[in-house]
Motif scaffolding. Sequence first.
Motif, short mmCIF file in Angstrom:
data_model
loop_
_atom_site.label_atom_id
_atom_site.label_comp_id
_atom_site.label_asym_id
_atom_site.label_seq_id
_atom_site.Cartn_x
_atom_site.Cartn_y
_atom_site.Cartn_z
N SER A 163 0.81 -1.36 -0.05
CA SER A 163 0.02 -0.07 0.05
C SER A 163 0.85 1.10 -0.05
CB SER A 163 -1.01 0.15 1.09
OG SER A 163 -0.09 -0.02 2.37
N ASP A 164 2.10 1.12 0.19
CA ASP A 164 3.08 2.30 0.05
C ASP A 164 3.12 2.84 -1.28
OD1 ASP A 164 3.75 2.19 2.79
OD2 ASP A 164 5.27 0.78 2.44
N GLY A 165 2.80 2.15 -2.32
CA GLY A 165 2.93 2.78 -3.60
C GLY A 165 4.29 3.37 -3.87
N CYS A 166 5.03 2.73 -3.63
CA CYS A 166 6.61 2.74 -3.83
C CYS A 166 6.88 2.31 -5.53
CB CYS A 166 7.58 2.32 -2.79
SG CYS A 166 7.18 2.73 -1.22
N ASN A 167 7.59 3.07 -6.22
CA ASN A 167 8.00 2.60 -7.54
C ASN A 167 9.50 2.25 -7.31
OD1 ASN A 167 6.07 5.48 -8.65
ND2 ASN A 167 5.54 3.32 -9.02
N ALA A 168 10.15 2.85 -6.39
CA ALA A 168 11.46 2.34 -6.23
C ALA A 168 11.67 2.56 -4.85
CB ALA A 168 12.56 3.43 -7.05
N LEU A 169 12.88 1.81 -4.23
CA LEU A 169 13.09 1.98 -2.79
C LEU A 169 14.68 2.10 -2.45
CD1 LEU A 169 11.79 1.54 0.31
CD2 LEU A 169 12.52 -0.92 -0.34
N LEU A 170 15.21 3.00 -1.77
CA LEU A 170 16.39 3.16 -1.44
C LEU A 170 16.76 2.57 -0.01
CD1 LEU A 170 19.14 4.59 -1.82
CD2 LEU A 170 18.28 6.71 -0.73
N VAL A 171 17.79 1.45 0.11
CA VAL A 171 18.07 1.00 1.25
C VAL A 171 19.63 1.11 1.50
CG1 VAL A 171 16.30 -0.76 1.29
CG2 VAL A 171 18.62 -1.27 0.08
N THR A 172 20.09 1.05 2.75
CA THR A 172 21.55 1.03 3.03
C THR A 172 21.79 -0.09 3.81
OG1 THR A 172 20.88 2.20 5.20
CG2 THR A 172 21.12 3.83 3.40
N GLU A 173 23.08 -0.12 4.14
CA GLU A 173 23.58 -1.47 5.00
C GLU A 173 22.91 -1.69 6.29
OE1 GLU A 173 28.11 -2.40 4.05
OE2 GLU A 173 27.84 -0.57 4.64
N ALA A 174 22.53 -0.58 6.70
CA ALA A 174 21.73 -0.87 8.12
C ALA A 174 20.31 -1.45 7.96
CB ALA A 174 21.56 0.68 8.69
N GLU A 175 19.80 -1.39 6.85
CA GLU A 175 18.57 -2.18 6.45
C GLU A 175 18.62 -3.31 5.69
OE1 GLU A 175 17.71 2.70 6.16
OE2 GLU A 175 17.99 1.33 4.40
N ILE A 176 19.90 -4.21 5.70
CA ILE A 176 19.95 -5.06 5.04
C ILE A 176 18.87 -6.30 5.57
CG2 ILE A 176 21.70 -6.08 6.77
CD1 ILE A 176 22.96 -7.49 4.14
N GLU A 177 18.42 -6.25 6.75
CA GLU A 177 17.23 -7.22 7.14
C GLU A 177 16.21 -6.88 6.16
OE1 GLU A 177 17.88 -10.20 8.30
OE2 GLU A 177 19.80 -9.53 8.59
N GLN A 178 15.70 -5.78 6.37
CA GLN A 178 14.36 -5.13 5.28
C GLN A 178 14.72 -5.62 3.87
OE1 GLN A 178 11.59 -3.86 6.24
NE2 GLN A 178 11.93 -2.17 7.76
N LEU A 179 16.02 -5.33 3.34
CA LEU A 179 16.34 -5.66 2.06
C LEU A 179 15.89 -7.24 1.68
CD1 LEU A 179 17.47 -5.31 -0.97
CD2 LEU A 179 19.77 -5.35 0.25
N LYS A 180 16.25 -8.07 2.60
CA LYS A 180 16.28 -9.49 2.34
C LYS A 180 14.85 -9.74 2.37
CE LYS A 180 20.64 -10.94 4.91
NZ LYS A 180 21.15 -11.41 5.78
N LYS A 181 13.94 -9.22 2.93
CA LYS A 181 12.53 -9.65 2.96
C LYS A 181 12.08 -8.91 1.87
CE LYS A 181 12.00 -9.50 8.21
NZ LYS A 181 11.65 -8.79 9.36
N ILE A 182 12.21 -7.83 1.38
CA ILE A 182 11.63 -7.20 0.19
C ILE A 182 12.03 -7.82 -0.95
CG2 ILE A 182 11.57 -4.95 -0.97
CD1 ILE A 182 12.24 -3.70 1.46
#
Length: 467
Positions: free
Chosen positions: A232-251
């Motif tokens: 529902s966020d409606g994101c076309n692109a997402l910026l992630v950093t090393e601190a958010e690697i766990e989020q990256l793995k799920k996405i």
Amino acid sequence: MASWGRAAETADEQVMRPVIISRLLNQVRWSPEQLSKASNEKFVYCVTGDYSIYRDFKRYLKGLTIANLLISIEALTEGESADHCHAIFYKSPSKQAAISIVNDYGNSGVVLTGEGRGVAQAGFHISIFVGKDEFFDFELNLDAFQNSEHGIDPSLFSLGKVVPGEVARRASLMRSLLGYTEWPTDAPLSETFVLCTFEQSLLVDYASFLLESKSIQGKLSNIKQIDKFTVSDGCNALLVTEAEIEQLKKIALQRKREKILIVAVGERLSENGAHYNLATVDDDTNSRFQVNLLAMNETGHKPHYQLLSSAHIVSFDVPLLSQLFFQMLQLTNVPKQIDTTMPRRVCYWSSQQEFSDVSEYMKLLDRQNHYQMISVAKLDELDKCFALITHETSSTEQLELERKQKEKGFLYISQNKTSKNIGAHYNIKTEPNRIVLELFDENLGYSGFTPAPLLRSKGILVGRRDQ
């Protein structure tokens, strides 16, 4: 801010120098740690150089505040500790002196301010100088602010000059990558292009400034901060950093369904599922960024061919491998003598980094805890393994592992660039834009492991028994 510059033509330079610097420092978003060393609730601004500069700062900043703290001007002599200073001012240091100052104080959290062209380029946070028509102008070094964990009001970007650096380079590069990437036809963009980010940072602030009133893919752009990624966020692109690697793995495990372009900043984030990585590429190819063609192929994004000439192509993709490994384990029927009531131990050989990453993704996929992935480095540790995964093993290791497999009867999965038969049941070949699954028919037949029809249809059969 603009009025200060216009007034500079007639104002006394002795007044303007300290006043402009103090107003710029009031636009700094100070880190709590740096402000916490305030002595008697004062902002300590240390001044170096001749006495006249110290006198001007003392006189014209009296009673003013920075970060809601009363300014206290103190003289700082050469070689004296600056631990008590929140910021320091240097008048017209030479390039060599500026570099030396940055080496001494650049990692201390103290904000370095100075006067003269090129001072910010040398590593100072802020430098002011007299520009055209005797107007005061200023420069900002975003890398210096990022390294000292301070922020800055984005309104300053349009009033001064941002000197070249990693933050500026990455923000500009991200704008180009977003603009020159074709979006999947089955996921059309809405009226506004939305770039989502998990945190506010100087990179995000400067990217927002560069994208202001600009279009991406012919759409007006918007940067949106989110707490976690949902459809529902409606994101076309997402910026992630090393601190958010766990989020990256799920996405990354959802990227095929969500059709979201993942832009990352950090080591190994392309190998962990991001389409683009803005981090500096440390190789001899002069590559400016990394691109993951496996991720592009999965989501349907297409980078413009001209981008690839400046990119380092990543040929290893953890989310795709994780999904493939998980499917291989699930879609392989096991011999009757193997106990299926207990979690199955899946071993990867010699603590290989590639499969330690896969292990983390497998935990997300294996919600029923059917499998336990562990690292093994000795042959006798294979005795209790249900399956073994290896990556580009040596010929000596291959012989030993093949012998051990025949002795213990575990499922053997290799990842080799060649299709040679080393006793493995499955082999995975990772290429720049695809992953090929090979099934060694003869080895499977002798072992009792039987791939389900769906798994056979996904792979290439090698060494058929009826040939």
